[in-house]
Design a protein around this motif. Structure first.
Motif, PDB file in Angstrom:
ATOM      1  N   GLU A 323      32.531  44.124  58.172  1.00  0.00           N
ATOM      2  CA  GLU A 323      31.788  45.061  59.017  1.00  0.00           C
ATOM      3  C   GLU A 323      30.663  44.358  59.755  1.00  0.00           C
ATOM      4  O   GLU A 323      30.369  44.677  60.910  1.00  0.00           O
ATOM      5  CB  GLU A 323      31.233  46.216  58.165  1.00  0.00           C
ATOM      6  CG  GLU A 323      32.307  47.186  57.697  1.00  0.00           C
ATOM      7  CD  GLU A 323      33.108  47.761  58.857  1.00  0.00           C
ATOM      8  OE1 GLU A 323      32.494  48.284  59.820  1.00  0.00           O
ATOM      9  OE2 GLU A 323      34.359  47.673  58.840  1.00  0.00           O
ATOM     10  N   ASN A 324      30.008  43.401  59.103  1.00  0.00           N
ATOM     11  CA  ASN A 324      28.964  42.629  59.790  1.00  0.00           C
ATOM     12  C   ASN A 324      29.568  41.773  60.893  1.00  0.00           C
ATOM     13  O   ASN A 324      29.037  41.706  62.009  1.00  0.00           O
ATOM     14  CB  ASN A 324      28.231  41.734  58.782  1.00  0.00           C
ATOM     15  CG  ASN A 324      27.084  42.436  58.098  1.00  0.00           C
ATOM     16  OD1 ASN A 324      25.942  42.352  58.525  1.00  0.00           O
ATOM     17  ND2 ASN A 324      27.386  43.140  57.021  1.00  0.00           N
ATOM     18  N   ALA A 325      30.673  41.114  60.577  1.00  0.00           N
ATOM     19  CA  ALA A 325      31.289  40.215  61.555  1.00  0.00           C
ATOM     20  C   ALA A 325      31.801  40.975  62.764  1.00  0.00           C
ATOM     21  O   ALA A 325      31.742  40.470  63.900  1.00  0.00           O
ATOM     22  CB  ALA A 325      32.421  39.434  60.890  1.00  0.00           C
ATOM     23  N   LYS A 326      32.297  42.200  62.547  1.00  0.00           N
ATOM     24  CA  LYS A 326      32.910  42.956  63.640  1.00  0.00           C
ATOM     25  C   LYS A 326      31.893  43.574  64.603  1.00  0.00           C
ATOM     26  O   LYS A 326      32.286  44.204  65.587  1.00  0.00           O
ATOM     27  CB  LYS A 326      33.847  44.018  63.077  1.00  0.00           C
ATOM     28  CG  LYS A 326      35.125  43.418  62.506  1.00  0.00           C
ATOM     29  CD  LYS A 326      36.195  44.453  62.200  1.00  0.00           C
ATOM     30  CE  LYS A 326      35.814  45.358  61.051  1.00  0.00           C
ATOM     31  NZ  LYS A 326      36.929  46.256  60.669  1.00  0.00           N
ATOM     32  N   THR A 327      30.598  43.380  64.341  1.00  0.00           N
ATOM     33  CA  THR A 327      29.600  43.752  65.341  1.00  0.00           C
ATOM     34  C   THR A 327      29.596  42.755  66.499  1.00  0.00           C
ATOM     35  O   THR A 327      29.004  43.023  67.544  1.00  0.00           O
ATOM     36  CB  THR A 327      28.193  43.816  64.711  1.00  0.00           C
ATOM     37  OG1 THR A 327      27.838  42.525  64.203  1.00  0.00           O
ATOM     38  CG2 THR A 327      28.134  44.839  63.590  1.00  0.00           C
ATOM     39  N   VAL A 328      30.241  41.615  66.283  1.00  0.00           N
ATOM     40  CA  VAL A 328      30.410  40.620  67.349  1.00  0.00           C
ATOM     41  C   VAL A 328      31.670  40.987  68.139  1.00  0.00           C
ATOM     42  O   VAL A 328      32.713  41.262  67.533  1.00  0.00           O
ATOM     43  CB  VAL A 328      30.529  39.198  66.756  1.00  0.00           C
ATOM     44  CG1 VAL A 328      30.715  38.167  67.876  1.00  0.00           C
ATOM     45  CG2 VAL A 328      29.310  38.866  65.906  1.00  0.00           C
ATOM     46  N   PRO A 329      31.601  41.019  69.463  1.00  0.00           N
ATOM     47  CA  PRO A 329      32.754  41.449  70.277  1.00  0.00           C
ATOM     48  C   PRO A 329      34.025  40.659  69.964  1.00  0.00           C
ATOM     49  O   PRO A 329      33.977  39.438  69.760  1.00  0.00           O
ATOM     50  CB  PRO A 329      32.288  41.177  71.716  1.00  0.00           C
ATOM     51  CG  PRO A 329      30.799  41.232  71.643  1.00  0.00           C
ATOM     52  CD  PRO A 329      30.431  40.690  70.295  1.00  0.00           C
ATOM     53  N   THR A 330      35.140  41.376  69.906  1.00  0.00           N
ATOM     54  CA  THR A 330      36.530  40.877  69.744  1.00  0.00           C
ATOM     55  C   THR A 330      36.862  40.417  68.322  1.00  0.00           C
ATOM     56  O   THR A 330      38.016  40.057  68.064  1.00  0.00           O
ATOM     57  CB  THR A 330      36.881  39.718  70.715  1.00  0.00           C
ATOM     58  OG1 THR A 330      36.305  38.487  70.249  1.00  0.00           O
ATOM     59  CG2 THR A 330      36.432  40.022  72.134  1.00  0.00           C
TER      60      THR A 330
END
Length: 411
Positions: A323-330
């Motif tokens: 969930e933290n990583a997916k705040t970065v686009p794509t």
């Protein structure tokens, strides 16, 4: 008058106040280090300049395998203060382990590699004292161990330490033809198909059946093959004569300990080839009493554990990082569960559009390894692979934040 150090120690030992302060150790020797520092507060990592890491790769030996459960550490400490006969400890700890694993006999070894050497030695020597004394230079033709050609692996060096010749076969017909009066054992590498990407040419049951029909012991190396815990019982039920698992991986016992169990006569022969017997091949594979006790407690804890709850915790940790990583686009995440039998954990895999997040998985893994603290993860071509199963709970937030930061900086 100048006093010798030894005489001074004798004098100090007779002074109640200083004796009460712990100048003398439990064995009657001077614990001089206690005069200058409190060992409980001593940080040897910092003192020696060793940087602790966060392990996001799993139970790899070079990364220390796993961390012992607190109860195992307490067991090691508690059993270190008294002497015992190592033969008795090995016998009684082994007997308890055999009860837990529903098998004839068991012993604690110096890792699964030590078990491979001792199990093979047992198959060669039995209880013959002359053979035990002279192994690996024993009279007569060179003994042979049969193995499937695609099961050859680096750890079979531990088997070759006994002086045997590895005889490679491709299928059941060749295996039967290869058995002769020099054959002492059949070796099955349980994770061979997983790592090689093929089916076993000779399956478990057929391999065992051939060995039994021709009167040779069958030995399965299942070092990293828990979870699931049921695997600890599966290979005994299949009929393998000897089984080994690593103690310092998912079971979370001492990293230097392992389990060897199976047929009682072979386990007894393995003990005769082992320390504390001095003139043996296994003398250098010694296991101290603390490791034996610690391995027993680790196994008890592992068998009592709520494995479903542990699995769900790993999934939650994966989700937290994702969930933290997916705040970065794509950035995209998926859970990959290795089919096993080895390293059967739910791993997190992260991928992204590298035209927008301008960093490769290799570069991201390298950046994480160079941070403070270093985080070691794997790169798998187009994705970053993170194994959370060996992390401490408090490390998950650190990993989540650092992964996000590394990816954000590349946008």
């Amino acid at each position: 008058m100048k006093l010798s150090r030894r005489k001074m120690i004798r004098i100090l030992a007779g002074v109640p106040l200083l004796g009460g302060l712990g100048i003398l150790g439990a064995g009657g020797c001077a614990s001089t280090g206690q005069l200058s520092r409190n060992l409980e507060k001593r940080d040897l990592f910092e003192e020696l300049g060793i940087e602790p890491i966060i392990n996001g790769r799993g139970t790899l030996t070079y990364l220390s395998g796993s961390l012992m459960q607190p109860e195992v550490v307490e067991t090691i400490s508690a059993t270190s203060t008294r002497y015992a006969n190592l033969n008795e400890v090995q016998d009684k700890v082994g007997s308890r382990i055999a009860e837990l694993l529903n098998c004839e006999a068991a012993m604690v070894t110096s890792g699964a590699a030590g078990a491979l050497t001792l199990g093979t030695a047992a198959a060669i020597t039995g209880t013959d004292e002359e053979l035990i004394r002279n192994l690996p230079d024993i009279p007569g033709p060179r003994r042979e161990v049969i193995i499937q050609k695609n099961h050859r692996y680096g750890y079979d060096h531990a088997v070759r330490n006994t002086g045997i010749k590895m005889v490679e076969v491709e299928n059941a017909r060749e295996m039967v033809q290869a058995i002769n009066d020099r054959t002492v054992m059949g070796l099955f590498f349980n994770a061979a198909a997983q790592f090689g990407g093929f089916e076993h040419n000779i399956g478990h049951e057929e391999f065992v059946a051939i060995c039994k029909r021709h009167g040779i012991p069958s030995f399965i190396d299942a070092a990293a093959d828990v979870p699931p815990a049921s695997n600890l019982f599966l290979y005994t039920e299949m009929g393998f004569d000897l089984i080994t698992f690593s103690g310092g991986k998912a079971i979370r016992g001492p990293q230097s300990a392992g389990l060897l169990y199976g047929r009682k006569d072979l386990i007894e022969a393995a003990k005769l080839n082992h320390s504390p017997h001095s003139n043996t091949l296994g003398r250098g594979l010694k296991v101290n009493k603390e490791e034996m006790f610690g391995m027993l407690v680790a196994l008890e804890l592992y068998l009592e554990k709520d494995h479903d709850a542990e699995w769900n915790q790993w999934l939650d940790w994966n989700e937290q990082i994702a969930e933290n990583a997916k705040t970065v686009p794509t950035v995209h995440s998926e859970i990959h569960v290795n089919d096993g039998p080895a390293n059967h954990f739910p791993d997190l895999r992260l991928s992204w559009d590298q035209t927008q997040v301008k960093i490769t998985p290799d570069e991201a893994a390298d950046a994480l390894s160079k941070g403070t603290p270093p985080i070691l993860v794997s790169s798998r071509g187009d994705s970053l692979s993170i194994t959370v199963s060996m992390m401490k709970p408090e490390q998950v937030n650190i990993v989540a934040r650092r992964v996000k930061n590394v990816l954000e900086e590349a946008v």
